[in-house]
Design a protein around this motif. Structure first.
Motif, PDB file in Angstrom:
ATOM      1  N   LYS A 138       9.027   3.800  -2.313  1.00  0.00           N
ATOM      2  CA  LYS A 138       8.168   4.374  -3.346  1.00  0.00           C
ATOM      3  C   LYS A 138       8.753   4.245  -4.751  1.00  0.00           C
ATOM      4  O   LYS A 138       8.012   4.316  -5.738  1.00  0.00           O
ATOM      5  CB  LYS A 138       7.846   5.831  -3.034  1.00  0.00           C
ATOM      6  CG  LYS A 138       9.028   6.772  -2.974  1.00  0.00           C
ATOM      7  CD  LYS A 138       8.541   8.166  -2.559  1.00  0.00           C
ATOM      8  CE  LYS A 138       9.700   9.141  -2.417  1.00  0.00           C
ATOM      9  NZ  LYS A 138       9.232  10.469  -1.959  1.00  0.00           N
ATOM     10  N   THR A 140       5.426   2.902   3.951  1.00  0.00           N
ATOM     11  CA  THR A 140       6.124   2.224   2.854  1.00  0.00           C
ATOM     12  C   THR A 140       6.808   3.203   1.901  1.00  0.00           C
ATOM     13  O   THR A 140       7.331   2.795   0.863  1.00  0.00           O
ATOM     14  CB  THR A 140       5.165   1.338   2.032  1.00  0.00           C
ATOM     15  OG1 THR A 140       4.220   2.166   1.339  1.00  0.00           O
ATOM     16  CG2 THR A 140       4.433   0.342   2.914  1.00  0.00           C
ATOM     17  N   SER A 141       6.816   4.482   2.248  1.00  0.00           N
ATOM     18  CA  SER A 141       7.364   5.489   1.328  1.00  0.00           C
ATOM     19  C   SER A 141       8.853   5.292   1.058  1.00  0.00           C
ATOM     20  O   SER A 141       9.365   5.761   0.041  1.00  0.00           O
ATOM     21  CB  SER A 141       7.101   6.897   1.861  1.00  0.00           C
ATOM     22  OG  SER A 141       7.737   7.094   3.112  1.00  0.00           O
ATOM     23  N   ASP A 191      -3.433   2.390  -3.568  1.00  0.00           N
ATOM     24  CA  ASP A 191      -3.861   3.364  -2.583  1.00  0.00           C
ATOM     25  C   ASP A 191      -4.400   2.632  -1.356  1.00  0.00           C
ATOM     26  O   ASP A 191      -4.984   1.542  -1.465  1.00  0.00           O
ATOM     27  CB  ASP A 191      -4.961   4.251  -3.183  1.00  0.00           C
ATOM     28  CG  ASP A 191      -5.348   5.385  -2.269  1.00  0.00           C
ATOM     29  OD1 ASP A 191      -4.642   6.420  -2.274  1.00  0.00           O
ATOM     30  OD2 ASP A 191      -6.352   5.234  -1.529  1.00  0.00           O
ATOM     31  N   ALA A 230       1.818  -1.469  -5.990  1.00  0.00           N
ATOM     32  CA  ALA A 230       1.332  -0.835  -4.772  1.00  0.00           C
ATOM     33  C   ALA A 230       0.050  -0.059  -5.057  1.00  0.00           C
ATOM     34  O   ALA A 230      -0.065   0.606  -6.088  1.00  0.00           O
ATOM     35  CB  ALA A 230       2.400   0.091  -4.198  1.00  0.00           C
ATOM     36  N   ASN A 278       0.829  -1.206   0.000  1.00  0.00           N
ATOM     37  CA  ASN A 278       0.000   0.000   0.000  1.00  0.00           C
ATOM     38  C   ASN A 278       0.862   1.254   0.000  1.00  0.00           C
ATOM     39  O   ASN A 278       1.923   1.294   0.615  1.00  0.00           O
ATOM     40  CB  ASN A 278      -0.914  -0.006   1.224  1.00  0.00           C
ATOM     41  CG  ASN A 278      -1.901  -1.144   1.197  1.00  0.00           C
ATOM     42  OD1 ASN A 278      -2.882  -1.098   0.462  1.00  0.00           O
ATOM     43  ND2 ASN A 278      -1.660  -2.185   1.985  1.00  0.00           N
ATOM     44  N   ARG A 279       0.369   2.268  -0.654  1.00  0.00           N
ATOM     45  CA  ARG A 279       1.107   3.532  -0.774  1.00  0.00           C
ATOM     46  C   ARG A 279       0.822   4.397   0.459  1.00  0.00           C
ATOM     47  O   ARG A 279      -0.094   5.207   0.462  1.00  0.00           O
ATOM     48  CB  ARG A 279       0.711   4.252  -2.066  1.00  0.00           C
ATOM     49  CG  ARG A 279       1.035   3.430  -3.311  1.00  0.00           C
ATOM     50  CD  ARG A 279       0.603   4.128  -4.599  1.00  0.00           C
ATOM     51  NE  ARG A 279       0.826   3.264  -5.752  1.00  0.00           N
ATOM     52  CZ  ARG A 279       1.506   3.612  -6.843  1.00  0.00           C
ATOM     53  NH1 ARG A 279       2.005   4.835  -6.955  1.00  0.00           N
ATOM     54  NH2 ARG A 279       1.667   2.752  -7.830  1.00  0.00           N
ATOM     55  N   TRP A 304       6.973   1.252  -6.098  1.00  0.00           N
ATOM     56  CA  TRP A 304       5.520   1.181  -5.973  1.00  0.00           C
ATOM     57  C   TRP A 304       4.852   0.734  -7.272  1.00  0.00           C
ATOM     58  O   TRP A 304       3.996  -0.152  -7.272  1.00  0.00           O
ATOM     59  CB  TRP A 304       4.962   2.541  -5.557  1.00  0.00           C
ATOM     60  CG  TRP A 304       4.973   2.816  -4.088  1.00  0.00           C
ATOM     61  CD1 TRP A 304       5.270   1.938  -3.079  1.00  0.00           C
ATOM     62  CD2 TRP A 304       4.662   4.060  -3.453  1.00  0.00           C
ATOM     63  NE1 TRP A 304       5.167   2.558  -1.860  1.00  0.00           N
ATOM     64  CE2 TRP A 304       4.791   3.863  -2.051  1.00  0.00           C
ATOM     65  CE3 TRP A 304       4.299   5.317  -3.914  1.00  0.00           C
ATOM     66  CZ2 TRP A 304       4.556   4.877  -1.116  1.00  0.00           C
ATOM     67  CZ3 TRP A 304       4.067   6.328  -2.992  1.00  0.00           C
ATOM     68  CH2 TRP A 304       4.186   6.106  -1.616  1.00  0.00           C
ATOM     69  N   ASP A 305       5.246   1.342  -8.392  1.00  0.00           N
ATOM     70  CA  ASP A 305       4.563   1.064  -9.657  1.00  0.00           C
ATOM     71  C   ASP A 305       4.824  -0.350 -10.168  1.00  0.00           C
ATOM     72  O   ASP A 305       3.892  -1.063 -10.552  1.00  0.00           O
ATOM     73  CB  ASP A 305       4.976   2.086 -10.723  1.00  0.00           C
ATOM     74  CG  ASP A 305       4.403   3.466 -10.449  1.00  0.00           C
ATOM     75  OD1 ASP A 305       3.419   3.571  -9.689  1.00  0.00           O
ATOM     76  OD2 ASP A 305       4.960   4.449 -10.981  1.00  0.00           O
TER      77      ASP A 305
END
Length: 281
Positions: free
Chosen positions: A237, A233-234, A247, A245, A228-229, A240-241
């Motif tokens: 990041k 978890t930043s 929302d 990941a 999850n974003r 993420w894509d």
């Protein structure tokens, strides 16, 4: 006769490959949770969520409120800014035994149908032995919050007689607690010792709690909520894509969907909320 393909039991540890395959086969369970999720099953249920003031915990509270649940949100200091909460109990620190007494007292006469043990902690800096980058005090803090914390909460609710008949308890952990998957997901480091140790300990705690509670008709599962974003978890990041990941509002629905599916027969399983499959210990 044609060859029949069976549904896999376990999720794929290679997250980029897993996400790519989900897109290739148009896996609606993974890509469109609304296609399977029946949120209205939470209507009028009393649901307690720890760590409710941000990230996934806040999103779970928002989702449950939207589905008509009576949500008891707990937090340490900053209360969640969510309209429609049934109760907010501040000053709940899952590392503090005394605050468990406060939790039980402030629940009052309610019986809790669903517990989401979500409170967690993830230190920002990566850990390796090389370069002397292990923070041992932070590791112990993570274990206390992520593994002992949910046990404190569950014990307090059970012994305080605050759990309804057939209550469900979701232990929010992580695929990072799978020892089997470390050879794939952490190959080459960094090793984030505290994170992985705390989640492995949380998984063991959840498994044992599931075994003990089963005889009381209380259902416990260990849930990896998916990628999850969120602020937590930043640090990841940049992937993420490629790793799919989502929302936190989508992550919340995935968690709630798996809570709906919880049964005594499936108690103690370690489930990946991304695809509904199991994760090996």
């Amino acid at each position: 006769m044609g060859t029949q393909t069976s549904t896999p039991v376990y999720s794929d540890p290679d997250q980029p490959a897993r996400f790519a395959e989900q897109k290739r086969v148009n896996n609606q369970r993974a890509l469109n949770i609304d296609s399977v999720y029946e949120g209205k099953k939470f209507n009028d249920k009393v649901c307690l969520v720890t760590g409710s003031n941000r990230g996934l915990g806040k999103a779970i509270c928002e989702e449950l409120v939207a589905q008509g649940a009576r949500v008891i949100a707990t937090c340490r200091k900053s209360e969640p800014k969510i309209e429609g909460l049934y109760k907010v109990i501040k000053g709940i620190d899952v590392m503090d035994n005394k605050s468990m007494e406060k939790l039980v007292k402030e629940i009052g006469e309610d019986s809790v149908d669903v517990v989401v043990n979500n409170a967690g902690y993830f230190m920002v800096d990566p850990e390796t032995i090389e370069g002397n980058k292990c923070d041992f005090s932070e590791e112990l803090k993570m274990i206390d919050i992520c593994a002992v914390g949910p046990l404190r909460v569950t014990s307090a609710l059970f012994n305080g007689k605050k759990l309804s008949k057939g209550a469900k308890i979701a232990m929010i952990t992580s695929q990072g607690g799978s020892i089997t998957w470390r050879a794939v997901q952490n190959c080459g480091g960094p090793y984030d010792y505290g994170h992985h140790m705390s989640k492995a300990a949380a998984n063991m705690m959840g498994r044992l709690v599931a075994m003990e509670m089963k005889s009381h008709g209380i259902i416990v599962q260990i849930l990896h909520p998916g990628f999850n974003r969120t602020d937590m978890t930043s640090k990841y990041k940049h992937i993420w894509d490629i790793e799919g990941a989502v929302d936190s509002s989508v992550g919340a629905k995935r968690v709630c969907h798996e809570i709906n599916l919880m049964t005594l027969e499936r108690a103690g399983m370690f489930i990946n909320c991304e695809d509904g499959l199991q994760i090996p210990w």
